[in-house]
Design a protein around this motif. Structure first.
Motif, PDB file in Angstrom:
ATOM      1  N   CYS A   1     -10.970  48.921  19.023  1.00 13.43           N
ATOM      2  CA  CYS A   1     -10.613  48.522  17.660  1.00 13.43           C
ATOM      3  C   CYS A   1      -9.655  47.341  17.705  1.00 13.43           C
ATOM      4  O   CYS A   1      -8.486  47.484  18.098  1.00 13.43           O
ATOM      5  N   LYS A   2     -10.144  46.185  17.297  1.00  9.02           N
ATOM      6  CA  LYS A   2      -9.298  45.001  17.165  1.00  9.02           C
ATOM      7  C   LYS A   2      -8.849  44.906  15.712  1.00  9.02           C
ATOM      8  O   LYS A   2      -9.652  44.628  14.825  1.00  9.02           O
ATOM      9  N   VAL A   3      -7.566  45.164  15.500  1.00  8.79           N
ATOM     10  CA  VAL A   3      -7.040  45.094  14.145  1.00  8.79           C
ATOM     11  C   VAL A   3      -6.960  43.629  13.706  1.00  8.79           C
ATOM     12  O   VAL A   3      -7.082  42.717  14.526  1.00  8.79           O
ATOM     13  N   PRO A   4      -6.791  43.357  12.409  1.00 12.49           N
ATOM     14  CA  PRO A   4      -6.653  41.966  11.959  1.00 12.49           C
ATOM     15  C   PRO A   4      -5.504  41.251  12.677  1.00 12.49           C
ATOM     16  O   PRO A   4      -4.435  41.822  12.893  1.00 12.49           O
ATOM     17  N   GLU A   5      -5.770  40.006  13.074  1.00 11.98           N
ATOM     18  CA  GLU A   5      -4.785  39.180  13.774  1.00 11.98           C
ATOM     19  C   GLU A   5      -4.278  39.847  15.050  1.00 11.98           C
ATOM     20  O   GLU A   5      -3.105  39.729  15.423  1.00 11.98           O
ATOM     21  N   ASP A   6      -5.166  40.517  15.730  1.00 10.13           N
ATOM     22  CA  ASP A   6      -4.853  41.190  16.997  1.00 10.13           C
ATOM     23  C   ASP A   6      -4.772  40.137  18.105  1.00 10.13           C
ATOM     24  O   ASP A   6      -5.751  39.439  18.378  1.00 10.13           O
ATOM     25  N   PRO A   7      -3.646  40.021  18.812  1.00  7.13           N
ATOM     26  CA  PRO A   7      -3.520  38.995  19.846  1.00  7.13           C
ATOM     27  C   PRO A   7      -4.180  39.358  21.174  1.00  7.13           C
ATOM     28  O   PRO A   7      -4.305  38.502  22.060  1.00  7.13           O
ATOM     29  N   LYS A   8      -4.616  40.615  21.314  1.00  5.25           N
ATOM     30  CA  LYS A   8      -5.158  41.048  22.602  1.00  5.25           C
ATOM     31  C   LYS A   8      -6.583  40.530  22.806  1.00  5.25           C
ATOM     32  O   LYS A   8      -7.407  40.564  21.891  1.00  5.25           O
TER      33      LYS A   8
ATOM     34  N   GLY B   1     -16.804  64.798  15.307  1.00  7.18           N
ATOM     35  CA  GLY B   1     -17.504  63.621  14.803  1.00  7.18           C
ATOM     36  C   GLY B   1     -17.975  62.689  15.900  1.00  7.18           C
ATOM     37  O   GLY B   1     -19.072  62.123  15.817  1.00  7.18           O
ATOM     38  N   ILE B   2     -17.171  62.504  16.942  1.00  4.48           N
ATOM     39  CA  ILE B   2     -17.582  61.649  18.059  1.00  4.48           C
ATOM     40  C   ILE B   2     -18.704  62.322  18.834  1.00  4.48           C
ATOM     41  O   ILE B   2     -19.691  61.670  19.226  1.00  4.48           O
ATOM     42  N   TRP B   3     -18.570  63.619  19.072  1.00  8.55           N
ATOM     43  CA  TRP B   3     -19.609  64.385  19.781  1.00  8.55           C
ATOM     44  C   TRP B   3     -20.950  64.244  19.066  1.00  8.55           C
ATOM     45  O   TRP B   3     -21.973  63.990  19.701  1.00  8.55           O
ATOM     46  N   GLU B   4     -20.937  64.361  17.750  1.00 12.87           N
ATOM     47  CA  GLU B   4     -22.185  64.282  16.985  1.00 12.87           C
ATOM     48  C   GLU B   4     -22.778  62.876  17.017  1.00 12.87           C
ATOM     49  O   GLU B   4     -23.999  62.708  17.102  1.00 12.87           O
ATOM     50  N   LEU B   5     -21.936  61.843  16.957  1.00 14.94           N
ATOM     51  CA  LEU B   5     -22.448  60.471  17.055  1.00 14.94           C
ATOM     52  C   LEU B   5     -23.060  60.204  18.427  1.00 14.94           C
ATOM     53  O   LEU B   5     -24.078  59.510  18.538  1.00 14.94           O
ATOM     54  N   ALA B   6     -22.459  60.754  19.461  1.00 15.98           N
ATOM     55  CA  ALA B   6     -23.012  60.575  20.813  1.00 15.98           C
ATOM     56  C   ALA B   6     -24.402  61.190  20.939  1.00 15.98           C
ATOM     57  O   ALA B   6     -25.195  60.768  21.790  1.00 15.98           O
ATOM     58  N   GLN B   7     -24.694  62.174  20.109  1.00 13.70           N
ATOM     59  CA  GLN B   7     -25.980  62.868  20.132  1.00 13.70           C
ATOM     60  C   GLN B   7     -26.972  62.304  19.120  1.00 13.70           C
ATOM     61  O   GLN B   7     -28.040  62.891  18.914  1.00 13.70           O
ATOM     62  N   HIS B   8     -26.650  61.182  18.493  1.00 16.01           N
ATOM     63  CA  HIS B   8     -27.543  60.651  17.457  1.00 16.01           C
ATOM     64  C   HIS B   8     -28.921  60.377  18.051  1.00 16.01           C
ATOM     65  O   HIS B   8     -29.047  59.661  19.056  1.00 16.01           O
ATOM     66  N   PRO B   9     -29.981  60.935  17.479  1.00 17.83           N
ATOM     67  CA  PRO B   9     -31.309  60.839  18.108  1.00 17.83           C
ATOM     68  C   PRO B   9     -31.829  59.414  18.253  1.00 17.83           C
ATOM     69  O   PRO B   9     -32.517  59.107  19.239  1.00 17.83           O
TER      70      PRO B   9
ATOM     71  N   TYR C   1     -14.902  57.971   8.875  1.00 14.01           N
ATOM     72  CA  TYR C   1     -14.456  58.932   9.887  1.00 14.01           C
ATOM     73  C   TYR C   1     -13.440  58.296  10.834  1.00 14.01           C
ATOM     74  O   TYR C   1     -12.377  58.871  11.117  1.00 14.01           O
ATOM     75  N   PHE C   2     -13.750  57.090  11.313  1.00 11.74           N
ATOM     76  CA  PHE C   2     -12.813  56.419  12.214  1.00 11.74           C
ATOM     77  C   PHE C   2     -11.504  56.098  11.510  1.00 11.74           C
ATOM     78  O   PHE C   2     -10.424  56.256  12.098  1.00 11.74           O
ATOM     79  N   ASP C   3     -11.576  55.642  10.263  1.00 11.84           N
ATOM     80  CA  ASP C   3     -10.352  55.358   9.517  1.00 11.84           C
ATOM     81  C   ASP C   3      -9.441  56.582   9.500  1.00 11.84           C
ATOM     82  O   ASP C   3      -8.215  56.471   9.675  1.00 11.84           O
ATOM     83  N   GLY C   4     -10.035  57.748   9.308  1.00 12.23           N
ATOM     84  CA  GLY C   4      -9.247  58.980   9.282  1.00 12.23           C
ATOM     85  C   GLY C   4      -8.643  59.313  10.630  1.00 12.23           C
ATOM     86  O   GLY C   4      -7.479  59.716  10.722  1.00 12.23           O
ATOM     87  N   LEU C   5      -9.435  59.161  11.701  1.00 10.25           N
ATOM     88  CA  LEU C   5      -8.914  59.412  13.042  1.00 10.25           C
ATOM     89  C   LEU C   5      -7.739  58.498  13.352  1.00 10.25           C
ATOM     90  O   LEU C   5      -6.708  58.926  13.883  1.00 10.25           O
ATOM     91  N   LEU C   6      -7.914  57.207  13.046  1.00 10.92           N
ATOM     92  CA  LEU C   6      -6.865  56.237  13.348  1.00 10.92           C
ATOM     93  C   LEU C   6      -5.589  56.550  12.571  1.00 10.92           C
ATOM     94  O   LEU C   6      -4.475  56.478  13.122  1.00 10.92           O
ATOM     95  N   GLU C   7      -5.738  56.928  11.308  1.00  2.32           N
ATOM     96  CA  GLU C   7      -4.571  57.263  10.492  1.00  2.32           C
ATOM     97  C   GLU C   7      -3.839  58.474  11.054  1.00  2.32           C
ATOM     98  O   GLU C   7      -2.602  58.496  11.140  1.00  2.32           O
ATOM     99  N   ARG C   8      -4.609  59.496  11.463  1.00  7.81           N
ATOM    100  CA  ARG C   8      -3.994  60.702  12.013  1.00  7.81           C
ATOM    101  C   ARG C   8      -3.306  60.411  13.336  1.00  7.81           C
ATOM    102  O   ARG C   8      -2.223  60.942  13.618  1.00  7.81           O
TER     103      ARG C   8
END
Length: 273
Positions: free
Chosen positions: A109-116, A78-86, A49-56
């Motif tokens: 999200c720290k991407v590979p070789e992220d300098p931040k 999807g985020i709303w539903e995860l926040a409600q995970h019992p 799900y996150f991969d799709g959000l990031l791509e969009r």
């Protein structure tokens, strides 16, 4: 408003899911980790799900980076539903009680070789909610180990009230930095498997190093607070943007689950800057 920043201990006798020793550890150390939350299938689905959000988001080409998926919980189903995970809410309820609001969310999200790096900081000095009773659930989207820049905690630092900070310099993901963190002791790395969570209080000092590895390190944070809490003056919009997860909403608006994932309003805000 730093004079009202302090830690509020949880009451171990109210715990139903966490053990009394876990609640005691939270009070003494400022965090609990790791805790099993999502099943393997759910963990895989959350990563897809996150991969799709990031791509969009990247396809919109509006200047947002991998840290910019913040505050989408009322726009993305999807985020709303995860926040409600019992399972997550059961843990949180043992720390803040049965009337639960998720007032904020953020994918770190720290991407590979992220300098931040994320400088040593306290969440409470950023946030406009009071009292400072927020408990953050940090959900591992990817496996997190020592190689891909885990979040680090300074156990016990949450009991010092507001800690002086200065503006961070260099490649950073956040702008506040607490100097001389070694005075609070040795850091502890928050290593977890995807689908596990950690819980930490908003006064705990924490941060993370740059991700020098070839693997991504992503976590989704949910910020939970009792519905008895409110917002500082001029930040009342927070009361309109939360998710009522359990119990009595009090003065928080009850928002319905969004029907889909809508990234366009925040996209327009970036394009208008």
């Amino acid at each position: 408003m730093n004079d009202d920043i302090r830690f509020f201990p949880a009451k171990a006798e109210h715990a139903k899911t966490l053990s009394p020793l876990q609640v005691q550890s939270f009070n003494e150390r400022g965090y609990i980790a790791p805790l099993d939350a999502l099943s393997p299938a759910e963990a895989n689905a959350s990563r897809v799900y996150f991969d799709g959000l990031l791509e969009r988001m990247r396809a919109m080409r509006d200047g947002r980076n991998a840290y910019a998926i913040m505050g989408y919980h009322n726009r993305c189903k999807g985020i709303w539903e995860l926040a409600q995970h019992p399972t997550i809410l059961d843990y949180v309820e043992d720390l803040i009680g049965p009337n639960i609001i998720c007032w904020s969310s953020h994918y770190f999200c720290k991407v590979p070789e992220d300098p931040k790096r994320v400088p040593w900081h306290q969440d409470a000095t950023y946030w406009p909610v009071r009292p400072t009773m927020t408990v953050t659930a940090w959900l591992a989207i990817d496996d997190v180990d020592e190689a891909n820049a885990p979040m680090q905690f300074l156990p016990g630092s949450h009991r010092h009230g507001p800690i002086e900070w200065h503006s961070a310099e260099g490649e950073v993901a956040l702008q506040q930095e607490i100097p001389a963190p070694e005075r609070f002791g040795a850091p502890v790395s928050n290593t977890m498997r995807a689908g596990q969570i950690s819980l930490h209080t908003s006064t705990l000092v924490h941060g993370s190093a740059p991700n020098r590895s070839s693997r991504r390190r992503c976590g989704l944070t949910f910020r939970y607070i009792p519905s008895s809490c409110g917002a500082l003056p001029k930040a009342e919009r927070v009361l309109r943007d939360g998710i009522v997860c359990r119990g009595d909403p009090r003065h928080w608006r009850v928002n319905a689950c969004p029907p889909a994932d809508d990234l366009t309003p925040i996209h327009r805000a970036y394009m208008d800057e």
